[in-house]
Design a protein around this motif. Structure first.
Motif, mmCIF file in Angstrom:
data_model
loop_
_atom_site.group_PDB
_atom_site.id
_atom_site.type_symbol
_atom_site.label_atom_id
_atom_site.label_comp_id
_atom_site.label_asym_id
_atom_site.label_seq_id
_atom_site.Cartn_x
_atom_site.Cartn_y
_atom_site.Cartn_z
ATOM 1 N N PHE A 127 0.802 -1.215 0.000
ATOM 2 C CA PHE A 127 0.000 0.000 0.000
ATOM 3 C C PHE A 127 0.844 1.277 0.000
ATOM 4 O O PHE A 127 0.571 2.229 -0.741
ATOM 5 N N PHE A 128 1.880 1.292 0.819
ATOM 6 C CA PHE A 128 2.749 2.465 0.907
ATOM 7 C C PHE A 128 3.404 2.740 -0.457
ATOM 8 O O PHE A 128 3.383 3.866 -0.981
ATOM 9 N N LEU A 129 3.947 1.683 -1.057
ATOM 10 C CA LEU A 129 4.573 1.828 -2.377
ATOM 11 C C LEU A 129 3.541 2.250 -3.424
ATOM 12 O O LEU A 129 3.790 3.140 -4.238
ATOM 13 N N GLU A 130 2.374 1.611 -3.364
ATOM 14 C CA GLU A 130 1.322 1.901 -4.335
ATOM 15 C C GLU A 130 0.957 3.391 -4.300
ATOM 16 O O GLU A 130 0.889 4.060 -5.340
ATOM 17 N N SER A 131 0.747 3.918 -3.089
ATOM 18 C CA SER A 131 0.355 5.321 -2.963
ATOM 19 C C SER A 131 1.472 6.254 -3.422
ATOM 20 O O SER A 131 1.207 7.294 -4.036
ATOM 21 N N THR A 132 2.710 5.876 -3.121
ATOM 22 C CA THR A 132 3.841 6.709 -3.536
ATOM 23 C C THR A 132 3.936 6.763 -5.065
ATOM 24 O O THR A 132 4.127 7.832 -5.649
ATOM 25 N N PHE A 133 3.764 5.604 -5.696
ATOM 26 C CA PHE A 133 3.766 5.567 -7.172
ATOM 27 C C PHE A 133 2.568 6.318 -7.740
ATOM 28 O O PHE A 133 2.673 7.011 -8.753
ATOM 29 N N LEU A 134 1.425 6.178 -7.071
ATOM 30 C CA LEU A 134 0.210 6.808 -7.577
ATOM 31 C C LEU A 134 0.355 8.335 -7.602
ATOM 32 O O LEU A 134 -0.055 8.994 -8.561
ATOM 33 N N ALA A 135 0.945 8.890 -6.531
ATOM 34 C CA ALA A 135 1.145 10.343 -6.488
ATOM 35 C C ALA A 135 2.011 10.781 -7.674
ATOM 36 O O ALA A 135 1.722 11.779 -8.341
ATOM 37 N N LEU A 136 3.051 9.994 -7.953
ATOM 38 C CA LEU A 136 3.925 10.319 -9.089
ATOM 39 C C LEU A 136 3.160 10.221 -10.416
ATOM 40 O O LEU A 136 3.337 11.046 -11.313
ATOM 41 N N TRP A 137 2.305 9.206 -10.510
ATOM 42 C CA TRP A 137 1.551 8.993 -11.757
ATOM 43 C C TRP A 137 0.579 10.151 -11.988
ATOM 44 O O TRP A 137 0.489 10.691 -13.081
ATOM 45 N N ILE A 138 -0.145 10.541 -10.928
ATOM 46 C CA ILE A 138 -1.141 11.600 -11.078
ATOM 47 C C ILE A 138 -0.487 12.914 -11.489
ATOM 48 O O ILE A 138 -0.903 13.568 -12.436
ATOM 49 N N PHE A 139 0.548 13.288 -10.732
ATOM 50 C CA PHE A 139 1.128 14.608 -10.962
ATOM 51 C C PHE A 139 2.219 14.590 -12.033
ATOM 52 O O PHE A 139 2.659 15.627 -12.494
ATOM 53 N N GLY A 140 2.645 13.383 -12.407
ATOM 54 C CA GLY A 140 3.678 13.274 -13.436
ATOM 55 C C GLY A 140 3.087 13.335 -14.842
ATOM 56 O O GLY A 140 3.810 13.254 -15.829
ATOM 57 N N TRP A 141 1.761 13.473 -14.913
ATOM 58 C CA TRP A 141 1.082 13.516 -16.206
ATOM 59 C C TRP A 141 1.638 14.671 -17.041
ATOM 60 O O TRP A 141 1.557 15.825 -16.649
ATOM 61 N N GLY A 142 2.218 14.341 -18.203
ATOM 62 C CA GLY A 142 2.768 15.373 -19.065
ATOM 63 C C GLY A 142 4.119 15.896 -18.610
ATOM 64 O O GLY A 142 4.728 16.715 -19.290
ATOM 65 N N ARG A 143 4.578 15.481 -17.438
ATOM 66 C CA ARG A 143 5.873 15.963 -16.966
ATOM 67 C C ARG A 143 6.916 14.853 -16.961
ATOM 68 O O ARG A 143 8.108 15.128 -16.882
ATOM 69 N N LEU A 144 6.447 13.611 -17.006
ATOM 70 C CA LEU A 144 7.387 12.495 -17.022
ATOM 71 C C LEU A 144 7.420 11.898 -18.423
ATOM 72 O O LEU A 144 6.460 11.985 -19.178
ATOM 73 N N ASN A 145 8.544 11.292 -18.728
ATOM 74 C CA ASN A 145 8.715 10.540 -19.957
ATOM 75 C C ASN A 145 7.604 9.480 -20.072
ATOM 76 O O ASN A 145 7.201 8.894 -19.077
ATOM 77 N N ARG A 146 7.109 9.238 -21.304
ATOM 78 C CA ARG A 146 5.999 8.313 -21.510
ATOM 79 C C ARG A 146 6.278 6.920 -20.958
ATOM 80 O O ARG A 146 5.401 6.264 -20.412
ATOM 81 N N PHE A 147 7.509 6.481 -21.144
ATOM 82 C CA PHE A 147 7.853 5.132 -20.708
ATOM 83 C C PHE A 147 7.829 5.052 -19.182
ATOM 84 O O PHE A 147 7.293 4.110 -18.601
ATOM 85 N N VAL A 148 8.412 6.072 -18.541
ATOM 86 C CA VAL A 148 8.417 6.095 -17.079
ATOM 87 C C VAL A 148 6.980 6.160 -16.555
ATOM 88 O O VAL A 148 6.598 5.430 -15.635
ATOM 89 N N HIS A 149 6.185 7.007 -17.199
ATOM 90 C CA HIS A 149 4.814 7.181 -16.737
ATOM 91 C C HIS A 149 4.001 5.898 -16.896
ATOM 92 O O HIS A 149 3.201 5.544 -16.031
ATOM 93 N N THR A 150 4.211 5.172 -18.001
ATOM 94 C CA THR A 150 3.513 3.901 -18.191
ATOM 95 C C THR A 150 4.038 2.853 -17.217
ATOM 96 O O THR A 150 3.262 2.051 -16.685
ATOM 97 N N ALA A 151 5.355 2.890 -16.967
ATOM 98 C CA ALA A 151 5.913 1.944 -15.987
ATOM 99 C C ALA A 151 5.252 2.164 -14.631
ATOM 100 O O ALA A 151 4.991 1.211 -13.891
ATOM 101 N N LEU A 152 4.941 3.430 -14.299
ATOM 102 C CA LEU A 152 4.325 3.725 -13.007
ATOM 103 C C LEU A 152 2.959 3.048 -12.867
ATOM 104 O O LEU A 152 2.650 2.486 -11.814
ATOM 105 N N ILE A 153 2.139 3.067 -13.935
ATOM 106 C CA ILE A 153 0.810 2.443 -13.804
ATOM 107 C C ILE A 153 0.962 0.927 -13.650
ATOM 108 O O ILE A 153 0.201 0.288 -12.925
ATOM 109 N N TRP A 154 1.980 0.365 -14.300
ATOM 110 C CA TRP A 154 2.255 -1.067 -14.100
ATOM 111 C C TRP A 154 2.640 -1.333 -12.644
ATOM 112 O O TRP A 154 2.192 -2.312 -12.041
#
Lengths: 407, 222
Positions: free
Chosen positions: A103-130
């Motif tokens: 859960f802790f890891l999931e939430s940490t990744f989720l915050a990055l995924w939400i706010f990384g929209w358009g700011r992170l590389n596509r591959f990194v951003h897709t890796a985050l949802i995985w």
């Protein structure tokens, strides 16, 4: 009602509400993985819009669902101190792993995924949802390992003071009540995600949406996902009958085994109600009934041909009406699983009256039950209203002051 | 394990405390936006700490939650409001949601303050002057914590952080810790030792990535 009755009712209520959120979170995140990976590979903006639309529903459900998990975890300490007193050496370990590793890891990744929209590389951003999906599934793994220990305690010795000590951690994962429960729960969630996606798409298609292409695509994905999910859920469900019947005779054993188990429990714990309560058998019946009904979603797949599924309209009405059914089936399923271990907190080891926190008055217990239930109902209703509103608006551009393009 | 537990609890009070402090002290929605990318990571330190408490110190978990359930209810009730409000205001900042976040932040700070005071006091929960002072004290401390973050007063932020750490450690030192069996802790320990650095690293990346003002803030008239 006794303090024990209210405590049980409170735990049942909390678990049911929590699981409604869990089902949708797991189901939607799986579909987001599919959609975002499709976007990564094809680079089609259509997929990006899909991820944004369904992603928003997912995020709303996640934020309102966290609270139900906290209330659930809190109850072990508040109402069931016997669990930590007698089973703390074993029961707590997988739950600790769940909170930290999943859960802790999931939430940490989720915050990055939400706010990384358009700011992170596509591959990194897709890796985050995985990674979010993987850690979400890891939660299922650990939580079911804990629950399965309560269904069928394994890998322990018991000292004279009644406290259990861990001898074999690996046994928690070969537990017969664990092995098939994991795919059963995972595919139940995938089924739910599929039906919710298909149902919401149907709503828009019935209203002759301008987003025809968008919802035509999500309708198909939803229907196929729901069908694959329900087939696997039913398979993993029936696969549980034999192993669960063997270790929990009063739940799913034959009459002979049931009688033997009741005699054994009566001998060890004194006379009591050791048969599965009626709500367990009723739950089993209705769960199977709903599952077989949902199975016919497969019959809609041939109607993809020339979009008959949309043009005939009635399949869309059926799919819209089917949205609550996978949730209902899951509640019935838990009534069997949890009802079938009564009257024990840990089957055949720790009776409920030893698990409940000693002392406590009916009045204060009832007050806490009513307050927590009011909070849970408020969260669930808020969740449904907000999801329904966001779903109804369809895929729209984010408002200028939104903090993420995910809207 | 006690050190890891201390890290997790101080992590929660420092970072979650920042959410509450900013929630209370933010002058407008643009200021409240400053913690938006971080609040989820901040709040889940509590969940991890509670999980480790249950796994490694199950008897203390039952004891602490049982005896101090009243302040815990308030603290968690407040935290739940903050998480829900911060989470939903991602899509539409401002309005009622910011008000909910503010109320939740006050309740959470008061609740945790009372909890820390009660743990330090020991015994059954009683609303003594000490507990009340600790409750209001934490609220004031977290307000200063949030204000220092918003106004970029890094020295003050360091001072409030140290005070928060000291308060948590002080309360924790009053507890008689009773760990689970060696065999059980041996299962959890390696996983935690691997997971914790990864978590801290990912959260550090999050802070680094979103250290600059969010574009939406720039548009707000000052």
């Amino acid at each position: 009602m006794s303090v024990l009755d209210i405590a049980r009712l409170q735990f049942a209520t909390t678990t049911i509400f929590h699981f409604l959120f869990v089902l949708l979170t797991l189901g939607l995140v799986t579909l987001l993985v599919v959609l975002q990976t499709a976007w990564l590979i094809t680079r089609k903006p259509a997929y990006e819009r899909q991820v944004r639309f369904w992603g928003r529903l997912y995020v709303i459900n996640y934020f309102l669902g966290i609270a139900t998990g906290i209330v659930l975890e809190l109850q072990f300490g508040l109402n069931w101190s016997g669990l930590s007193h007698y089973l703390g050496n074993i029961f707590g370990a997988p739950l600790a792993m769940e909170t930290i590793l999943a859960f802790f890891l999931e939430s940490t990744f989720l915050a990055l995924w939400i706010f990384g929209w358009g700011r992170l590389n596509r591959f990194v951003h897709t890796a985050l949802i995985w990674l979010i999906a993987a850690t979400a599934y890891l939660s299922v793994f650990w939580v079911l390992a804990s629950n399965s220990f309560l269904q069928h305690p394994v890998g322990y010795t018991r000292s004279a003071d009644g406290v259990l000590h861990l001898t074999d951690f690996g046994a928690l994962f070969t537990n017969p009540t664990f092995v098939m429960a994991v795919p059963h729960v995972v595919f139940a969630a995938i089924t739910t995600g599929g039906f919710v996606m298909a149902g919401i798409s149907s709503w828009h298609l019935l209203r002759r949406t301008r987003e025809l292409e968008f919802f035509r695509k999500s309708l198909r994905l939803g229907v196929v996902t729901a069908f694959v999910g329900i087939v696997m859920t039913i398979g993993a469900g029936f696969a549980q009958f034999k192993p669960v019947g063997e270790v929990q005779p009063t739940k799913l054993g034959d009459d002979h085994a049931k009688a033997a188990a009741v005699a054994d429990f009566t001998h060890r714990f004194g006379p009591g109600h050791y048969q599965m309560p009626t709500y367990g058998s009723v739950g089993l019946g209705f769960m199977i009934l709903i599952a077989f009904g949902l199975f016919f979603v497969g019959a809609l797949i041939p109607l993809f041909f020339r979009d008959w599924i949309i043009r005939l309209k009635f399949p869309l009405v059926l799919l819209l009406l089917a949205i609550p059914l996978p949730f209902l089936a899951a509640i019935f399923g838990w009534l069997v699983r949890e009802g079938g271990r009564q009257p024990f907190a840990a089957y055949g080891v720790l009776p409920l009256d030893q698990a409940i926190t000693p002392g406590g008055s009916t009045g204060s217990m009832l007050t806490s039950y009513l307050i927590f239930t009011a909070v849970l109902v408020a969260l669930a209703v808020t969740d449904w209203v907000l999801i329904a509103r966001a779903a109804h608006r369809g895929p729209v551009e984010p408002t200028p002051d939104a903090l993420t393009a995910l809207a | 394990m006690l050190i890891v537990l201390a890290v997790m609890f101080t992590g929660y009070f420092l970072l979650g405390g920042l959410d509450y402090g900013v929630g209370i002290m933010a002058r407008d929605r643009a200021e409240m936006n400053r913690v938006a990318p971080f609040f989820l990571g901040n709040e889940v330190w509590l969940v991890a700490a509670a999980g480790l408490l249950f796994g490694a110190y199950p008897w203390n978990e039952g004891e602490l939650l049982g005896a101090y359930r009243v302040p815990v209810w308030f603290a968690l009730g407040g935290a739940v409001l903050v998480v829900a409000a911060y989470g939903l205001r991602i899509f539409k900042p401002g309005g009622a949601l910011d008000g909910v976040a503010r109320v939740g932040a006050v309740v959470a700070a008061l609740g945790w303050g009372a909890f820390l005071g009660a743990v330090w006091q020991g015994g059954e929960f009683r609303l003594t002057p000490l507990v009340m002072a600790s409750s209001v004290g934490l609220l004031a401390l977290l307000c200063a914590h949030g204000w220092a973050f918003l106004r970029r007063r890094w020295l003050l932020l360091a001072a409030t952080s140290m005070t928060v750490v000291a308060a948590v450690l002080l309360a924790g030192s009053a507890v008689t810790w009773h760990a689970a069996d060696r065999e059980s802790v041996a299962v959890i320990a390696p996983v935690v030792m691997v997971a914790l650095p990864v978590l801290i690293a990912v959260q550090a990346v999050t802070w680094w990535l979103f250290r600059t003002r969010h574009p939406s803030e720039a548009k707000q008239p000052v």
